[in-house]
Motif scaffolding. Structure first.
Motif, PDB file in Angstrom:
ATOM      1  N   VAL A  27       0.870  -1.178   0.000  1.00 25.99           N
ATOM      2  CA  VAL A  27       0.000   0.000   0.000  1.00 25.99           C
ATOM      3  C   VAL A  27       0.903   1.223   0.000  1.00 25.99           C
ATOM      4  O   VAL A  27       1.761   1.375   0.875  1.00 25.99           O
ATOM      5  N   ASN A  28       0.718   2.100  -0.979  1.00 21.86           N
ATOM      6  CA  ASN A  28       1.659   3.201  -1.186  1.00 21.86           C
ATOM      7  C   ASN A  28       1.395   4.433  -0.335  1.00 21.86           C
ATOM      8  O   ASN A  28       2.155   5.398  -0.413  1.00 21.86           O
ATOM      9  N   ASP A  29       0.338   4.413   0.477  1.00 23.04           N
ATOM     10  CA  ASP A  29       0.089   5.564   1.345  1.00 23.04           C
ATOM     11  C   ASP A  29       1.322   5.813   2.212  1.00 23.04           C
ATOM     12  O   ASP A  29       1.929   4.875   2.742  1.00 23.04           O
ATOM     13  N   LYS A  30       1.672   7.076   2.406  1.00 25.13           N
ATOM     14  CA  LYS A  30       2.922   7.446   3.072  1.00 25.13           C
ATOM     15  C   LYS A  30       3.059   6.804   4.441  1.00 25.13           C
ATOM     16  O   LYS A  30       4.106   6.228   4.773  1.00 25.13           O
ATOM     17  N   ASP A  31       2.022   6.886   5.257  1.00 27.44           N
ATOM     18  CA  ASP A  31       2.116   6.396   6.635  1.00 27.44           C
ATOM     19  C   ASP A  31       1.937   4.883   6.761  1.00 27.44           C
ATOM     20  O   ASP A  31       2.035   4.344   7.866  1.00 27.44           O
ATOM     21  N   CYS A  32       1.680   4.188   5.651  1.00 31.37           N
ATOM     22  CA  CYS A  32       1.504   2.740   5.710  1.00 31.37           C
ATOM     23  C   CYS A  32       2.823   1.984   5.630  1.00 31.37           C
ATOM     24  O   CYS A  32       2.847   0.749   5.735  1.00 31.37           O
ATOM     25  N   LYS A  33       3.933   2.723   5.393  1.00 25.23           N
ATOM     26  CA  LYS A  33       5.281   2.146   5.453  1.00 25.23           C
ATOM     27  C   LYS A  33       5.461   0.981   4.488  1.00 25.23           C
ATOM     28  O   LYS A  33       6.112  -0.025   4.803  1.00 25.23           O
TER      29      LYS A  33
END
Length: 394
Positions: A318-324
């Motif tokens: 998952v490319n969301d920033k906070d999903c690491k």
């Protein structure tokens, strides 16, 4: 509160990391299907279920045996074909029509122009069109003194919401032998012709026994039926189970008769040592001689739970920033939480439940909880002082 003295002993002894388990189960009607959130376990594992055709073995099978509860058993497993299919030509109508049927299992795909659906157990070929007439759903049934096998969930009927169904009725005929390799069995007490009743030559009297010298499993049977050649002895029988890696459960074959004992051999994957090997999003199961490939599920999908929302990318991240770069991420919280990393992914297969199991570990720690089970919230204030982690003060 987040004080150490208020933490439960289990939490103090073991701080869990968030992890994910996805159970993939076979559903031919869903390709690729969608995941659904099930629940969170006490050790911070988040369970999801995904019904998809991508984990369906190439064949659907069911038992080809029936016991009427009155001592009569019927075994039609010898009619199940493994390399071809039964072909039925209509007595009237178009010469271009023909029916393909297999017993208690899906049709065997044929080379050349072949268009029957892989899950179909009965199929109609009409010219260059192929129509599913039903799939294996349940085993043999006894209806109105006749043995019946039904295939359901075929292609939709014309101008109707109903789906095609096939019903095969078996009638006893001692004069009909369906396969040449059965001739050698006709002199035995068990009759292998269609659905004729069989005499008792043994019932289970003990648990299976493993023979380490031959790496085989044996089951012995004793009966109350006197032996024809020695009335002082009753018939007995034995089944020897040998390993055969296949997608099918196999069926017994009589290999010899020793006086009043009948010996059968049953080659089946059930007694094989299970070996699985995973590479990326593919899982090879030695017992099935089949490789499941989940790479078609690549891409982010969003799953909504009762009170939370998740993003999953089983073959990626998952490319969301906070999903690491996690493959599973809780996105309805602030900040989001990672539920595993791709490097800590494992794939396995459960033969009993017939599911592919994907697990991710190694991510954000579970939140600490109090003895009452309440989640510790940081920062918190205690005695006028602010804390951002658990403390033994007080």
């Amino acid at each position: 509160m987040g004080k150490t003295k208020e933490l439960s002993k289990d939490v103090r002894d073991k701080i869990y990391e968030r992890s994910t388990a996805i159970l993939f189960s076979c559903d031919h009607s869903k390709n690729p299907g969608k995941p659904a959130f099930i629940r969170e376990t006490a050790d911070c594992t988040y369970l999801f279920e995904w019904h998809t055709a991508l984990v369906c073995p190439p064949f659907k099978t069911t038992s080809c045996c029936y016991n009427d509860g009155h001592g009569n058993s019927y075994d039609l497993s010898s009619l199940a074909l493994h390399n071809t299919n039964w072909v039925v030509l209509p007595q009237t109508g178009s010469k271009d029509q023909r029916y393909y049927i297999n017993l208690c299992k899906s049709l065997v795909p044929q080379s050349g122009l072949w268009g029957c659906p892989s899950s179909a157990a009965a199929c109609l070929k009409n010219g260059d069109k192929y129509v599913s007439l039903g799939e294996v759903q349940e085993g043999l049934q006894w209806e109105s003194d006749v043995l019946v096998l039904k295939y359901t969930d075929g292609a939709s009927c014309p101008a109707s919401v109903q789906k095609r169904t096939t019903i095969i009725r078996f009638k006893c005929d001692h004069e009909k032998v369906v396969r040449s390799d059965l001739f050698r069995m006709l002199h035995t007490i068990i009759q292998y012709t269609h659905s004729c009743k069989a005499e008792d030559i043994g019932r289970v009297t003990s648990a299976p026994i493993y023979n380490p010298d031959t790496d085989e499993v044996e089951i012995s049977f004793n009966s109350n039926t006197p032996c024809a050649i020695d009335s002082s002895t009753n018939y007995t029988s034995k089944i020897i189970f040998t390993c055969q890696k296949s997608t099918e459960l196999g069926s017994p074959v009589m290999i010899r008769q020793q006086d009043c004992m009948y010996v059968f051999e049953w080659a089946t994957p059930v007694v094989c040592s299970e070996m699985v090997s995973a590479q990326g999003c593919s899982l090879k199961v030695s017992q099935l001689q089949y490789t499941f490939n989940l790479s078609a599920l690549s891409g982010v999908v969003q799953v909504r739970g009762p009170s939370s929302s998740y993003k999953i990318n089983v073959c990626g991240a998952v490319n969301d920033k906070d999903c690491k770069n996690s493959p599973v991420c809780l996105v309805s919280s602030a900040p989001p939480f990672s539920f595993g990393i791709s490097k800590a992914m494992s794939l396995n297969y459960s033969l009993e439940e017939q599911v592919v199991i994907m697990q991710y570990g190694g991510r954000d720690p579970c939140p600490s909880v109090t003895v009452g089970g309440d989640v510790c919230v940081f920062p918190f204030t205690y005695m006028g002082k602010s804390y951002s982690e658990c403390t033994a003060d007080g």
